[in-house]
Write an enzyme that holds these catalytic residues in place. Structure first.
Site, PDB file in Angstrom:
ATOM      1  N   GLU A 135      -0.676 -11.682  -5.957  1.00 47.06           N
ATOM      2  CA  GLU A 135      -1.959 -11.671  -6.637  1.00 47.06           C
ATOM      3  C   GLU A 135      -2.391 -10.221  -6.765  1.00 47.06           C
ATOM      4  O   GLU A 135      -2.227  -9.437  -5.826  1.00 47.06           O
ATOM      5  CB  GLU A 135      -2.918 -12.449  -5.750  1.00 47.06           C
ATOM      6  CG  GLU A 135      -4.278 -12.676  -6.272  1.00 47.06           C
ATOM      7  CD  GLU A 135      -5.032 -13.477  -5.238  1.00 47.06           C
ATOM      8  OE1 GLU A 135      -4.940 -14.708  -5.269  1.00 47.06           O
ATOM      9  OE2 GLU A 135      -5.696 -12.845  -4.394  1.00 47.06           O
ATOM     10  N   ALA A 148       0.843  -1.191   0.000  1.00 41.92           N
ATOM     11  CA  ALA A 148       0.000   0.000   0.000  1.00 41.92           C
ATOM     12  C   ALA A 148       0.879   1.242   0.000  1.00 41.92           C
ATOM     13  O   ALA A 148       1.778   1.374   0.823  1.00 41.92           O
ATOM     14  CB  ALA A 148      -0.908   0.005   1.227  1.00 41.92           C
ATOM     15  N   VAL A 149       0.617   2.142  -0.938  1.00 41.48           N
ATOM     16  CA  VAL A 149       1.314   3.422  -1.023  1.00 41.48           C
ATOM     17  C   VAL A 149       0.252   4.516  -1.052  1.00 41.48           C
ATOM     18  O   VAL A 149      -0.692   4.458  -1.851  1.00 41.48           O
ATOM     19  CB  VAL A 149       2.202   3.499  -2.286  1.00 41.48           C
ATOM     20  CG1 VAL A 149       2.805   4.883  -2.449  1.00 41.48           C
ATOM     21  CG2 VAL A 149       3.306   2.440  -2.237  1.00 41.48           C
ATOM     22  N   TYR A 153       5.015  -4.437 -10.974  1.00 35.90           N
ATOM     23  CA  TYR A 153       5.435  -5.824 -10.815  1.00 35.90           C
ATOM     24  C   TYR A 153       6.180  -6.333 -12.051  1.00 35.90           C
ATOM     25  O   TYR A 153       7.148  -7.073 -11.925  1.00 35.90           O
ATOM     26  CB  TYR A 153       4.244  -6.708 -10.479  1.00 35.90           C
ATOM     27  CG  TYR A 153       3.587  -6.322  -9.171  1.00 35.90           C
ATOM     28  CD1 TYR A 153       4.342  -5.977  -8.056  1.00 35.90           C
ATOM     29  CD2 TYR A 153       2.202  -6.268  -9.055  1.00 35.90           C
ATOM     30  CE1 TYR A 153       3.747  -5.614  -6.863  1.00 35.90           C
ATOM     31  CE2 TYR A 153       1.591  -5.912  -7.857  1.00 35.90           C
ATOM     32  CZ  TYR A 153       2.378  -5.583  -6.763  1.00 35.90           C
ATOM     33  OH  TYR A 153       1.781  -5.223  -5.579  1.00 35.90           O
ATOM     34  N   ASN A 190      -5.655  -3.469 -12.325  1.00 39.86           N
ATOM     35  CA  ASN A 190      -4.775  -2.541 -11.603  1.00 39.86           C
ATOM     36  C   ASN A 190      -3.511  -2.295 -12.437  1.00 39.86           C
ATOM     37  O   ASN A 190      -2.445  -2.837 -12.154  1.00 39.86           O
ATOM     38  CB  ASN A 190      -4.441  -3.096 -10.217  1.00 39.86           C
ATOM     39  CG  ASN A 190      -3.738  -2.080  -9.342  1.00 39.86           C
ATOM     40  OD1 ASN A 190      -3.164  -1.109  -9.822  1.00 39.86           O
ATOM     41  ND2 ASN A 190      -3.767  -2.326  -8.041  1.00 39.86           N
TER      42      ASN A 190
END
Length: 144
Positions: A92, A59-60, A104, A97
């Site tokens: 996952e 989370a950012v 990734y 997104n």
């Protein structure tokens, strides 16, 4: 960052999948297989079991995005996973997104599977999850 702080940030970052509670985050922090990496504006929770690492969440804060924080946390995840003996890393992500998928991919992850209809949006509609994977090696220790 306390579990409550992390849950508040997670809530700002996620609607699908649903945000995690402080109790869920605290339970993961208490798990000896899990680890948490924190930086101002973000955090990551990972787990290593039997040679496999799993990135559980990253989370950012919205205002801290596109500044390299996600990349730094991902690099730290790979290094810590290597230190803990992981040979493979998995994660996952929702199929829609795009910013996370780009992060990734830049980190060396590639699609290993698709879970059709795995997530449910608030309106009840289905969303696919992509399973991404990559090898973990001693080279990942040198990146930090």
């Amino acid at each position: 960052m306390t579990p409550a702080d992390m849950a508040a940030l997670h809530g700002r970052c996620f609607t699908t999948p649903r945000p995690w509670s402080a109790a869920e985050i605290a339970a993961l922090q208490a798990d000896p297989f899990c680890f948490c990496l924190q930086r101002d504006g973000g955090f990551l929770i990972g787990r290593v079991v039997a040679g496999e690492a799993e990135l559980l969440t990253l989370a950012v804060a919205p205002e801290a995005r596109r500044q390299g924080l996600g990349r730094a946390l991902l690099t730290g995840f790979l290094a810590e996973s290597a230190r803990r003996g992981a040979e493979q890393a998995f994660l996952e992500v929702t199929a829609e997104n795009d910013p996370a998928l780009a992060l990734y991919a830049a980190g060396g992850f590639a699609q290993a599977g698709r879970r059709r209809g795995y997530y449910r949006r608030a309106d009840g509609s289905a969303l696919d999850a992509l399973v991404l994977a990559r090898a973990v090696s001693a080279d990942d220790l040198r990146l930090t």
